[in-house]
Structure formats: structure tokens, C-alpha cells
Design an enzyme around this catalytic site. Structure first.
Site, PDB file in Angstrom:
ATOM      1  N   ASN A  61      36.022  22.906  93.965  1.00  0.00           N
ATOM      2  CA  ASN A  61      36.480  21.993  94.998  1.00  0.00           C
ATOM      3  C   ASN A  61      35.991  22.368  96.385  1.00  0.00           C
ATOM      4  OD1 ASN A  61      38.388  19.813  93.850  1.00  0.00           O
ATOM      5  ND2 ASN A  61      38.879  21.658  92.715  1.00  0.00           N
ATOM      6  N   GLU A  85      39.438  21.291  86.003  1.00  0.00           N
ATOM      7  CA  GLU A  85      38.478  22.063  86.802  1.00  0.00           C
ATOM      8  C   GLU A  85      38.832  23.544  86.779  1.00  0.00           C
ATOM      9  OE1 GLU A  85      37.091  18.600  89.939  1.00  0.00           O
ATOM     10  OE2 GLU A  85      38.712  19.956  90.517  1.00  0.00           O
ATOM     11  N   THR A  90      32.051  13.215  86.334  1.00  0.00           N
ATOM     12  CA  THR A  90      31.699  13.800  87.628  1.00  0.00           C
ATOM     13  C   THR A  90      31.756  15.322  87.483  1.00  0.00           C
ATOM     14  OG1 THR A  90      33.988  13.420  88.336  1.00  0.00           O
ATOM     15  CG2 THR A  90      32.324  11.848  89.092  1.00  0.00           C
ATOM     16  N   THR A 123      44.832   7.579  84.418  1.00  0.00           N
ATOM     17  CA  THR A 123      44.014   8.742  84.724  1.00  0.00           C
ATOM     18  C   THR A 123      42.930   8.314  85.683  1.00  0.00           C
ATOM     19  OG1 THR A 123      42.714  10.525  83.787  1.00  0.00           O
ATOM     20  CG2 THR A 123      42.479   8.369  82.772  1.00  0.00           C
ATOM     21  N   LYS A 158      37.175   9.856  81.800  1.00  0.00           N
ATOM     22  CA  LYS A 158      36.635  10.934  82.615  1.00  0.00           C
ATOM     23  C   LYS A 158      37.738  11.411  83.540  1.00  0.00           C
ATOM     24  CE  LYS A 158      35.269  10.984  86.345  1.00  0.00           C
ATOM     25  NZ  LYS A 158      35.894  11.513  87.621  1.00  0.00           N
ATOM     26  N   SER A 198      28.724  19.253  98.062  1.00  0.00           N
ATOM     27  CA  SER A 198      27.383  19.809  98.266  1.00  0.00           C
ATOM     28  C   SER A 198      26.449  19.442  97.132  1.00  0.00           C
ATOM     29  CB  SER A 198      27.476  21.313  98.408  1.00  0.00           C
ATOM     30  OG  SER A 198      27.997  21.905  97.248  1.00  0.00           O
TER      31      SER A 198
END
Length: 408
Positions: free
Chosen positions: A403, A279, A155, A192, A181, A408
Site C-alpha cells: 500500500n 494483501e 489489480t 466485494t 477480484k 508507483s
């Protein structure tokens, strides 16, 4: 960009496991977002799942199917929609997804485990999209598709995460291959976000589950990106038993320990890969706590440090603001901690000796360590012999951007 992590290569097939991916339009067009994993008859399957009380519908259904005792023959994984917070309709969608896969593969619905990742709370016609995509998936099932499957389950990940290991087990070459992932919403408290491992070794059900839980304790349960536990966390270990060897049904079997060590090595690689690809991450930070009275105490201190926004942002800025480290250690809940026994090092540079600034420490030495992409943190509590290590990353501007824009 992931910290010190390269795309997977030289992935090894596991006899008895075939994979395929396709574009199903789960959330976006022209994106590989649906993965099918088919396991040969006789494959043993174990799983560990999130402890989040808002467990996603596929987690609930997968747990139910695993506990039914029906042999597992397939896993179906979609990205783009988590099918979490969707109530009864979501549960029905997960069950229907298993049903259409079961029809296509000629097996009971309970033989299929569903998995989803993506946006929470959004309804979706999973079964319809999966049904339409199944002809393409069935045609392309292949044991060499681990790499494309690792990419398809991503993702917010920036890089696929997968690896293989082989060991000699009493003259037999055993293969372990896994993929995972995860990039944000990572403090698993079990495994995870999504991870799948397979071996051709003949591990039987009870030994398989014990091996998986042991591997998790030393890998996925030792990582954190942001301290948030997902609704969809799941980790699956499959053992096809395709090598010509007697079944391994007991942990006392001499083959059990080396095999589980190889599985744990794969799990640790995948777990650390998730943190390296956290991230917005720019730093990979192992935190090793020694000198604790027990492992739980060491983990308590390690996670308090790893979840401190002040510490994580200091690492992002390459600022050796070691006072933040002491503040986190002191607030970790070790009420009888004797601070004058605490030692703290960044890499090989000791910054705190006996609870105060090391006389030999210089700001230049601290800045040199903090400028590195990988920054080991070592703390000795001076209380006992226990130790523990976790892996985390820094907190950057990009974490907020990713985040803030996630839906969007």
C-alpha cells in the site's frame, strides 16, 4: 502468496454469457486491462453496490442503468483507473464508455453497465481507449473465457479467483460460474470490490435480486482484510434462462432454495478467496462467534477482533497472545457482557474458559495452532443462541509495502 488458494480450473461456460479481454493501455502498457461481458437477449441482471458516499462514477452510472428497466446486454470492466473522485468528468467518462460499447453491440447505452478498479482520483480517457479496443474485444467474445477474464480484472491480487458449480434442478443440469477480484480495501458492507456471477437458470428479476442479496449476506458481507470499504464495490448476478425450464419468479418455488444455495456456495468461495489473497496475507482466519443474543451482536464482536491491528499482527507473528483477543471482545460494545461466561478457542485448543486462562492450556499448544496457515478462532459469549462467522487474514510487513507503493 495466497493462503491455500490455487488458480482456477475446470471453469464451466454459462450459456448466454460470452467474455473477452484485451490490452487497452488504461494505466500500463502490455497488460490485459479491459474486459467485455456480453449477455444474450432475455438475460436478467441484478446488482449490489458499495454504500460508500464517495461512490465511483461507474457505480453511479451502473445503478442508474439497472434501475432504468432497460434489459442489460453488456458489462465493460477496466482496471488501472478507478474513475472515482473524478466529479462530473468521471460521470461523463462512464456514460461515454457505455455509449461506445452500445454502438459496437447495437444496443441502447442503458443496456451497458460500466465497472472500474484501480487508482482513485486520476482522470483518464476511458471512452477513447475502450473504443479503440472494441474491435479486438468483439472478435474474441467466447463463453469459455472466464479464466482469462478473472486474471484481467485483477489489480493487487496475486491469483485469479473463479469457480463453477453444477446442480440437478428437476432433471435439468444448472451451471453457476463466478469470478471476483479484490485483495485490499476490503470490508465491503455490501459485496466485494468486483464480483460477477452467472447462471443459465431462469431466475426472474425479483427472485434474482433476493437471491443475490441473500448470497451476499452469507459471503462478501462477511469478509474483511483491512476494514476499508472501497468506492467501487460492485457485485453482479446474471441469469440467462437458457435451460429448458419454467421461469422461477417466486421464492416459494421449490427450485429457488437449491439454486440459491449453489449461488451462495460460489459467492462464499469467491469471498474467502479474496481474504486468502489479502494483501500480504500469510494466515487465513475464520472467526466464529456463538452464544450471542442476536446475529448483529455476534458480528459486532467478530469485526472488532478482525479489525484489531494487535490481533492481526500477533497472528502474523504466530504469537498466541490471547490477551489481545480478550481485549477486543471486551471493547466490542457489548456493555452487559458477563466475562466469566466467555470461552475462547484457537482451532481445537481452548485457551480461555469462563473468562480466564483455561487450566489445561499451554503456551506450546497455542504456538502449535498459530503456526498453521489457517487458524479458526471460536468464541462463545454465553448469552444466547445466535451465532455468526466472518473471514479475515493477518496483517504483515507486505501489507504496508504494497500500500505504500500502490501508485508507483
Amino acid at each position: 502468496m495466497a493462503v491455500g488458494l490455487l488458480p482456477p480450473h475446470d471453469l464451466l461456460p454459462v450459456a448466454g454469457v460470452r467474455l473477452a479481454v484485451t490490452e487497452a493501455g488504461i494505466r500500463y502498457a502490455e497488460r490485459r486491462d479491459l474486459t467485455l461481458i456480453a449477455a444474450d437477449e432475455g438475460t436478467q441482471v441484478a446488482g449490489v453496490f458499495t454504500r460508500n458516499r464517495f461512490s465511483a462514477a461507474p457505480v453511479v452510472v451502473a445503478q442508474r442503468h439497472l434501475s432504468s428497466g432497460t434489459p442489460i446486454r453488456a458489462l465493460v470492466i477496466n482496471t488501472g483507473n478507478a474513475n472515482a473522485g473524478t466529479g462530473a468528468a468521471g460521470l461523463q467518462a462512464a456514460e461515454d464508455s457505455c455509449r461506445v460499447v452500445a454502438v459496437a453491440l447495437d444496443c441502447p447505452p442503458e443496456s451497458v453497465l460500466p465497472f472500474s478498479t484501480g487508482v482513485i482520483g486520476e482522470p483518464v480517457d476511458l471512452a477513447g481507449k475502450i473504443s479503440a479496443a472494441l474491435p479486438a474485444l468483439k472478435i474474441h467474445l467466447d463463453e469459455n473465457h472466464w479464466e482469462i477474464a478473472a486474471a484481467a480484472i485483477m489489480t493487487t491480487d496475486t491469483i485469479p479467483k473463479a469457480c463453477s458449480r453444477q446442480i440437478d434442478l428437476d432433471g435439468q443440469v444448472v451451471t453457476v460460474t463466478g469470478m471476483a477480484k479484490g485483495s485490499g480495501m476490503i470490508r465491503p458492507d455490501m459485496a466485494t470490490m468486483l464480483a460477477y456471477m452467472a447462471t443459465d437458470a431462469p431466475l426472474q428479476a425479483e427472485a434474482l435480486q433476493q437471491c443475490l442479496q441473500g448470497a451476499m449476506a452469507q459471503s462478501f458481507n462477511r469478509i474483511t482484510v483491512d476494514g476499508d470499504t472501497s468506492t467501487n464495490d460492485a457485485c453482479i448476478l446474471m441469469a440467462t434462462g437458457k435451460i429448458a425450464a419454467e421461469p422461477i419468479s417466486r421464492v416459494e418455488d421449490s427450485r429457488y432454495a437449491p439454486l440459491c444455495a449453489a449461488i451462495t456456495e460460489v459467492a462464499q468461495f469467491l469471498a474467502q478467496a479474496i481474504v486468502r489473497d489479502g494483501e500480504g496475507a500469510s494466515k487465513f482466519i475464520p472467526i466464529h462467534i456463538a452464544g450471542g443474543r442476536n446475529v448483529e451482536e455476534c458480528l459486532q464482536v467478530a469485526y472488532r477482533m478482525a479489525h484489531s491491528p494487535l490481533i492481526k499482527t500477533a497472528f502474523f507473528a504466530s504469537d498466541p497472545n490471547w490477551g489481545r483477543l480478550l481485549a477486543a471482545i471486551g471493547s466490542a460494545g457489548v456493555d452487559d457482557l458477563e466475562v466469566d461466561k466467555v470461552q475462547v478457542s484457537l482451532g481445537e485448543t481452548r485457551i480461555v474458559r469462563d473468562g480466564a486462562r483455561d487450566p489445561d492450556y499451554t503456551e506450546a499448544a497455542g504456538q502449535a495452532v498459530m503456526a498453521e496457515a489457517e487458524i479458526p478462532v471460536r468464541v462463545d459469549l454465553g448469552r444466547g443462541l445466535a451465532s455468526a462467522t466472518i473471514w479475515t487474514c493477518d496483517l504483515s510487513y507486505d501489507y504496508v509495502r504494497i500500500n505504500a507503493d500502490y501508485r508507483s
